[in-house]
Write an enzyme that holds these catalytic residues in place. Structure first.
Site, short mmCIF file in Angstrom:
data_model
loop_
_atom_site.label_atom_id
_atom_site.label_comp_id
_atom_site.label_asym_id
_atom_site.label_seq_id
_atom_site.Cartn_x
_atom_site.Cartn_y
_atom_site.Cartn_z
N ARG A 191 14.41 4.35 -11.20
CA ARG A 191 13.96 5.08 -12.40
C ARG A 191 13.67 4.10 -13.54
O ARG A 191 12.73 4.31 -14.31
CB ARG A 191 15.02 6.10 -12.84
CG ARG A 191 15.35 7.21 -11.85
CD ARG A 191 14.24 8.19 -11.59
NE ARG A 191 13.69 8.79 -12.78
CZ ARG A 191 12.95 9.92 -12.78
NH1 ARG A 191 12.71 10.58 -11.64
NH2 ARG A 191 12.44 10.38 -13.87
N TYR A 212 8.24 20.24 -4.74
CA TYR A 212 8.50 20.38 -6.19
C TYR A 212 9.07 21.76 -6.54
O TYR A 212 8.97 22.18 -7.70
CB TYR A 212 7.22 20.11 -6.98
CG TYR A 212 6.88 18.64 -7.12
CD1 TYR A 212 7.66 17.79 -7.92
CD2 TYR A 212 5.79 18.09 -6.48
CE1 TYR A 212 7.37 16.46 -8.06
CE2 TYR A 212 5.48 16.73 -6.61
CZ TYR A 212 6.27 15.92 -7.41
OH TYR A 212 5.97 14.58 -7.55
N ASN A 221 0.99 10.39 -13.15
CA ASN A 221 1.81 9.27 -13.60
C ASN A 221 2.18 8.29 -12.50
O ASN A 221 3.24 7.67 -12.53
CB ASN A 221 3.04 9.78 -14.36
CG ASN A 221 3.89 10.70 -13.51
OD1 ASN A 221 3.59 10.93 -12.35
ND2 ASN A 221 4.97 11.20 -14.09
N ARG A 279 4.85 2.86 -14.37
CA ARG A 279 4.06 3.89 -15.04
C ARG A 279 3.31 3.33 -16.24
O ARG A 279 2.17 3.74 -16.51
CB ARG A 279 4.95 5.08 -15.42
CG ARG A 279 5.26 5.96 -14.20
CD ARG A 279 6.31 6.99 -14.48
NE ARG A 279 6.37 8.02 -13.43
CZ ARG A 279 7.36 8.89 -13.32
NH1 ARG A 279 8.38 8.88 -14.17
NH2 ARG A 279 7.36 9.80 -12.35
N THR A 312 8.54 9.49 -17.68
CA THR A 312 7.57 10.42 -17.08
C THR A 312 6.22 10.32 -17.77
O THR A 312 5.17 10.27 -17.10
CB THR A 312 8.09 11.87 -17.19
OG1 THR A 312 9.42 11.93 -16.65
CG2 THR A 312 7.18 12.84 -16.47
N HIS A 332 6.31 8.86 -7.94
CA HIS A 332 7.49 9.73 -7.98
C HIS A 332 8.72 8.86 -7.79
O HIS A 332 8.66 7.83 -7.13
CB HIS A 332 7.42 10.75 -6.83
CG HIS A 332 8.70 11.50 -6.63
ND1 HIS A 332 9.04 12.58 -7.41
CD2 HIS A 332 9.75 11.30 -5.78
CE1 HIS A 332 10.24 13.03 -7.03
NE2 HIS A 332 10.69 12.26 -6.04
N GLU A 378 14.68 14.35 -0.05
CA GLU A 378 13.26 13.98 -0.11
C GLU A 378 12.88 13.03 1.02
O GLU A 378 11.80 13.17 1.63
CB GLU A 378 12.96 13.35 -1.48
CG GLU A 378 13.06 14.39 -2.60
CD GLU A 378 13.00 13.79 -4.00
OE1 GLU A 378 13.07 14.58 -4.97
OE2 GLU A 378 12.88 12.56 -4.15
N PHE A 430 3.75 23.72 -15.80
CA PHE A 430 2.81 22.80 -15.15
C PHE A 430 2.91 22.83 -13.62
O PHE A 430 2.28 22.02 -12.95
CB PHE A 430 3.03 21.37 -15.66
CG PHE A 430 4.44 20.85 -15.48
CD1 PHE A 430 4.86 20.30 -14.28
CD2 PHE A 430 5.35 20.90 -16.53
CE1 PHE A 430 6.14 19.83 -14.10
CE2 PHE A 430 6.65 20.42 -16.37
CZ PHE A 430 7.05 19.89 -15.14
#
Ligand code: IDP
Ligand code: MG
Length: 139
Positions: free
Chosen positions: A87, A51, A114, A104, A93, A117, A128, A59
């Site tokens: 997505r 991240y 949530n 979610r 989010t 990812h 990733e 955060f």
């Protein structure tokens, strides 16, 4: 024709709450093909690297602590238009803003916890996926 890929993790609270199987079912029902999968626990340092793009955000500390708090389930998924379609499948989010029927909406506890990812670009999906899986682990 082979599609392109996205990378996802089932996040610690969703794994701990036993939602991995239901989330995987939704992913497969939506037409994604499973390329790679593993359950593992990130160290706080590894979570911080994953991240890194968020390291200036307020955060960031909470996020890396949370993402290393318990095992995650990492996956590489293949589908035409994989990043954008995934997505849509996971939703916003913040679960209070996520559409009905999204992962979610169904499984997230909060904006931080949530459930899943999802990569935000083809380039980041490749980075990733490579962070978690070698070529010998992708089929
Ligand atoms: P995304 O996961 O929908 O792409 P990002 O903005 O990339 O959302 O944020 C990465 C992760 O950081 C989120 O999935 C969530 O776990 C956490 N996060 C984002 N915004 C906040 C926030 O305002 N408070 C706490 N955690 C957050
Ligand atoms: Mg993101």
């Amino acid at each position: 024709m082979a599609g392109n890929i996205t990378f996802t993790m089932v996040k610690p609270e969703a794994v701990a709450n036993g939602h991995t199987g239901a989330i995987l079912a939704k992913i497969q029902e939506a037409g994604f093909r499973l390329v790679a999968l593993k359950k593992m626990k990130l160290s706080e340092e590894r979570a911080g690297i994953f991240y890194e793009v968020h390291n200036e955000r307020p955060f960031y500390g909470e996020l890396t602590e949370y993402m290393s708090s318990g095992p995650i389930v990492a996956m590489v998924l293949e589908k035409d238009n994989a990043v954008a379609d995934f997505r849509v499948l996971i939703g916003a989010t913040d679960p209070s803003e996520a559409a009905e029927g999204t992962i979610r909406k169904a499984f997230a506890e909060s904006k931080a916890k949530n459930a899943v990812h999802g990569s935000d670009s083809d380039e980041n999906a490749q980075i990733e996926a490579g962070f978690f899986f070698s070529d010998l682990e992708r089929f």
